[in-house]
Design a protein around this motif. Sequence first.
Motif, PDB file in Angstrom:
ATOM      1  N   SER A   1      -9.029   5.354   0.194  1.00 23.49           N
ATOM      2  CA  SER A   1      -9.172   4.653  -1.090  1.00 23.49           C
ATOM      3  C   SER A   1      -9.709   3.238  -0.870  1.00 23.49           C
ATOM      4  O   SER A   1      -9.568   2.651   0.205  1.00 23.49           O
ATOM      5  CB  SER A   1      -7.830   4.599  -1.815  1.00 23.49           C
ATOM      6  OG  SER A   1      -6.954   3.711  -1.144  1.00 23.49           O
TER       7      SER A   1
ATOM      8  N   ASN B   1       2.110   3.859   3.867  1.00 24.05           N
ATOM      9  CA  ASN B   1       3.041   3.095   3.048  1.00 24.05           C
ATOM     10  C   ASN B   1       3.359   1.800   3.805  1.00 24.05           C
ATOM     11  O   ASN B   1       3.992   1.828   4.847  1.00 24.05           O
ATOM     12  CB  ASN B   1       4.305   3.917   2.807  1.00 24.05           C
ATOM     13  CG  ASN B   1       5.218   3.275   1.793  1.00 24.05           C
ATOM     14  OD1 ASN B   1       4.955   2.193   1.276  1.00 24.05           O
ATOM     15  ND2 ASN B   1       6.314   3.935   1.510  1.00 24.05           N
TER      16      ASN B   1
ATOM     17  N   SER C   1      -8.508   0.590  -2.152  1.00 24.40           N
ATOM     18  CA  SER C   1      -7.405  -0.358  -1.981  1.00 24.40           C
ATOM     19  C   SER C   1      -7.036  -0.502  -0.499  1.00 24.40           C
ATOM     20  O   SER C   1      -6.725  -1.594  -0.037  1.00 24.40           O
ATOM     21  CB  SER C   1      -6.183   0.069  -2.801  1.00 24.40           C
ATOM     22  OG  SER C   1      -5.721   1.336  -2.389  1.00 24.40           O
ATOM     23  N   ILE C   2      -7.079   0.586   0.246  1.00 17.97           N
ATOM     24  CA  ILE C   2      -6.801   0.513   1.687  1.00 17.97           C
ATOM     25  C   ILE C   2      -7.915  -0.247   2.394  1.00 17.97           C
ATOM     26  O   ILE C   2      -7.659  -1.122   3.218  1.00 17.97           O
ATOM     27  CB  ILE C   2      -6.634   1.919   2.291  1.00 17.97           C
ATOM     28  CG1 ILE C   2      -5.358   2.578   1.755  1.00 17.97           C
ATOM     29  CG2 ILE C   2      -6.596   1.858   3.820  1.00 17.97           C
ATOM     30  CD1 ILE C   2      -5.168   4.019   2.171  1.00 17.97           C
TER      31      ILE C   2
ATOM     32  N   LEU D   1       0.855  -1.186   0.000  1.00 17.41           N
ATOM     33  CA  LEU D   1       0.000   0.000   0.000  1.00 17.41           C
ATOM     34  C   LEU D   1       0.889   1.233   0.000  1.00 17.41           C
ATOM     35  O   LEU D   1       1.819   1.334   0.797  1.00 17.41           O
ATOM     36  CB  LEU D   1      -0.900   0.036   1.235  1.00 17.41           C
ATOM     37  CG  LEU D   1      -2.016  -0.984   1.320  1.00 17.41           C
ATOM     38  CD1 LEU D   1      -2.725  -0.867   2.661  1.00 17.41           C
ATOM     39  CD2 LEU D   1      -3.010  -0.778   0.193  1.00 17.41           C
ATOM     40  N   ASN D   2       0.618   2.135  -0.901  1.00 21.77           N
ATOM     41  CA  ASN D   2       1.287   3.430  -0.931  1.00 21.77           C
ATOM     42  C   ASN D   2       0.222   4.430  -1.363  1.00 21.77           C
ATOM     43  O   ASN D   2       0.027   4.662  -2.558  1.00 21.77           O
ATOM     44  CB  ASN D   2       2.476   3.420  -1.885  1.00 21.77           C
ATOM     45  CG  ASN D   2       3.275   4.702  -1.781  1.00 21.77           C
ATOM     46  OD1 ASN D   2       3.025   5.535  -0.920  1.00 21.77           O
ATOM     47  ND2 ASN D   2       4.238   4.860  -2.670  1.00 21.77           N
ATOM     48  N   ASP D   3      -0.482   4.980  -0.380  1.00 23.73           N
ATOM     49  CA  ASP D   3      -1.647   5.818  -0.673  1.00 23.73           C
ATOM     50  C   ASP D   3      -1.757   6.919   0.365  1.00 23.73           C
ATOM     51  O   ASP D   3      -1.137   6.858   1.424  1.00 23.73           O
ATOM     52  CB  ASP D   3      -2.913   4.948  -0.660  1.00 23.73           C
ATOM     53  CG  ASP D   3      -3.973   5.462  -1.597  1.00 23.73           C
ATOM     54  OD1 ASP D   3      -3.930   6.650  -1.967  1.00 23.73           O
ATOM     55  OD2 ASP D   3      -4.865   4.677  -1.953  1.00 23.73           O
ATOM     56  N   THR D   4      -2.574   7.906   0.069  1.00 18.03           N
ATOM     57  CA  THR D   4      -2.792   9.019   0.988  1.00 18.03           C
ATOM     58  C   THR D   4      -4.228   8.993   1.502  1.00 18.03           C
ATOM     59  O   THR D   4      -5.167   8.853   0.723  1.00 18.03           O
ATOM     60  CB  THR D   4      -2.524  10.364   0.285  1.00 18.03           C
ATOM     61  OG1 THR D   4      -1.179  10.376  -0.197  1.00 18.03           O
ATOM     62  CG2 THR D   4      -2.716  11.523   1.242  1.00 18.03           C
TER      63      THR D   4
END
Length: 158
Positions: free
Chosen positions: A111, A155, A113-114, A87-90
């Motif tokens: 998101s 992350n 995905s999270i 996971l690499n998201d805000t």
Amino acid sequence: MRKCLAVLFLFVLSSCQLFMSREEKTDKMVHDKLQEIDWNEVDQYPLFDNCDEMAPKATQRECFRTEMTRLVSEALDSLQWEVKNDLNDTVLIDFKVDEDGFISIMEMEVSQSILAEIQDFNEQIRNQLKDLTVAPAVKRAKKVSMRFRLPIVLNTQP
């Protein structure tokens, strides 16, 4: 006679304010003052104990942001998540500091995905951040509520 009429005419034009009642003058003055106030800015930002209340507003704001980011990071670091995919998201979290200084989460933009990787992500975040307090923001010598948005970069590695 012409000069007298001209002076009288100018006097009548300029003396409309003389015929306003005291209440109308007060209402006009209050209205004018309210128009001068920038309602989107505070005189003092919410402050944590280690922030200087006598510092300039920009310094107060930076201290608040830095301390809030540190507290959120510590709260997230204490959580243990097992993920199958990187996971690499805000995550965007909207907070509210009320007039008493209690900080609450108003909204979170997370998101899919999270949420797919961490089923109860929202609840875990809310539980970790539920007891935060700070000195409230001040506007014209009154404690006021304030909303702000904090981006959190998530992350992880499986």
